[in-house]
Design a protein around this motif. Structure first.
Motif, mmCIF file in Angstrom:
data_model
loop_
_atom_site.group_PDB
_atom_site.id
_atom_site.type_symbol
_atom_site.label_atom_id
_atom_site.label_comp_id
_atom_site.label_asym_id
_atom_site.label_seq_id
_atom_site.Cartn_x
_atom_site.Cartn_y
_atom_site.Cartn_z
ATOM 1 N N ILE A 277 1.071 -1.045 -0.015
ATOM 2 C CA ILE A 277 0.052 -0.165 -0.094
ATOM 3 C C ILE A 277 0.757 1.178 -0.035
ATOM 4 N N TYR A 278 0.738 1.875 -1.235
ATOM 5 C CA TYR A 278 1.760 3.124 -1.262
ATOM 6 C C TYR A 278 1.149 4.424 -0.957
ATOM 7 N N TYR B 118 -3.035 9.853 5.865
ATOM 8 C CA TYR B 118 -4.206 8.464 5.669
ATOM 9 C C TYR B 118 -3.439 7.408 5.685
ATOM 10 N N ALA B 119 -2.255 7.225 5.156
ATOM 11 C CA ALA B 119 -1.617 5.991 5.246
ATOM 12 C C ALA B 119 -1.172 5.275 6.244
ATOM 13 N N SER B 120 -0.571 6.348 7.156
ATOM 14 C CA SER B 120 -0.246 5.845 8.469
ATOM 15 C C SER B 120 -1.552 5.543 9.399
ATOM 16 N N THR C 209 6.630 -3.035 8.631
ATOM 17 C CA THR C 209 6.879 -1.626 9.102
ATOM 18 C C THR C 209 6.254 -0.434 8.077
ATOM 19 N N PHE C 210 5.779 0.703 8.578
ATOM 20 C CA PHE C 210 5.420 1.626 7.870
ATOM 21 C C PHE C 210 6.969 2.537 7.090
ATOM 22 N N TRP D 235 -11.510 1.034 1.655
ATOM 23 C CA TRP D 235 -10.683 1.912 2.805
ATOM 24 C C TRP D 235 -9.484 2.217 2.099
ATOM 25 N N ARG D 236 -9.068 1.909 1.068
ATOM 26 C CA ARG D 236 -7.659 2.430 0.438
ATOM 27 C C ARG D 236 -7.678 4.060 0.374
ATOM 28 N N GLY D 237 -8.709 4.749 0.043
ATOM 29 C CA GLY D 237 -8.826 6.069 -0.076
ATOM 30 C C GLY D 237 -8.125 6.381 -1.296
ATOM 31 N N PRO D 238 -7.211 7.468 -1.039
ATOM 32 C CA PRO D 238 -6.226 8.023 -2.320
ATOM 33 C C PRO D 238 -5.118 7.249 -2.505
#
Length: 185
Positions: free
Chosen positions: A63-64, A75-77, A94-95, A128-131
C-alpha cells in the motif's frame, strides 16, 4: 537478464471431457446459466499451485503513499494502524516513509495466507484504500518453466511484481532491475 517467453497451460486442463456448457441465460437475464454441482472449487480452501501456501504466504499487498504529500502520508499511517487493529491475523510490516526495495515511494506491506483472507482483505481495502495505490502480487514457488528451462529467483520475483500483479488505483512503476542486482549476485 536472460528471459524466456512464458508458456501457459490450458485453463481447461482437467475439464477436457466435461459436458458442454449451457448457453441459456440465468434468472437475471444477463449472466449465463451454470448448473450447480454441489461441490465447491478447492480454490476456496487452498491457493492453487504455484502460489505459496506456506510460511511466505500466497500474496503480498503493498500500500503506497507519497511521503511529501502530508494528507496522503497521514491517511496511509492511519490505514496502517486500522489494518493492524482489524486484521491482526495477517502479517503486517513496518510503515516506510521512503523507498525500500523495488518500491520507489513510501509503502507498507501485508501478507495474505488463505483464500478467505484474500477475499476479505481485498474487498475491505477496496472501500478503505482512499487515495492510495495498492499492488497485490502473488508469491509463486515454481522452479522451472514448462519448457524445462530454469527460471531465476530474480525473474520469478520480477514477474510476480509485474506480469502477475493486480493494481488498485494508479500503478506505481517499480525498480525491477533491483531483483537481478540483489538476487543474481
Amino acid at each position: 537478464m536472460p528471459s524466456q517467453r512464458p508458456t501457459y497451460k490450458s485453463p481447461l486442463e482437467g475439464y477436457e471431457n466435461a459436458s458442454p456448457l449451457p448457453t441459456e441465460k440465468a434468472e437475471d437475464g444477463k449472466s449465463l446459466l451454470n448448473h450447480q454441482t454441489g461441490v465447491l472449487s478447492s480454490a476456496y480452501e487452498k491457493f492453487p499451485e504455484p502460489l505459496d501456501n506456506g510460511r511466505r504466504g500466497a500474496f503480498d499487498v503493498h500500500i503506497y503513499h507519497l511521503p511529501n504529500h502530508p494528507a496522503q502520508a497521514r491517511y496511509a499511517s492511519e490505514l496502517h494502524s486500522r489494518i493492524r487493529h482489524e486484521f491482526p491475523e495477517l502479517r503486517i510490516y513496518t510503515f516506510w516513509s521512503q523507498p525500500v526495495g523495488p518500491h520507489p515511494i513510501g509503502m507498507f506491506e501485508v501478507n495474505i495466507f488463505t483464500p478467505a483472507q484474500l477475499g476479505a482483505f481485498v474487498g475491505w481495502l477496496a472501500v478503505w484504500r482512499g487515495p492510495l495505490s495498492v499492488l497485490i502480487h502473488p508469491n509463486t514457488t515454481e522452479k522451472t518453466l514448462s519448457e524445462g528451462g530454469e527460471i531465476s529467483e530474480a525473474e520469478k520475483e520480477a514477474r510476480n511484481h509485474t506480469d502477475k500483479a493486480i493494481w488498485m488505483g494508479e500503478k506505481v512503476v517499480l525498480n525491477t532491475d533491483m531483483f537481478w542486482e540483489v538476487m543474481d549476485h
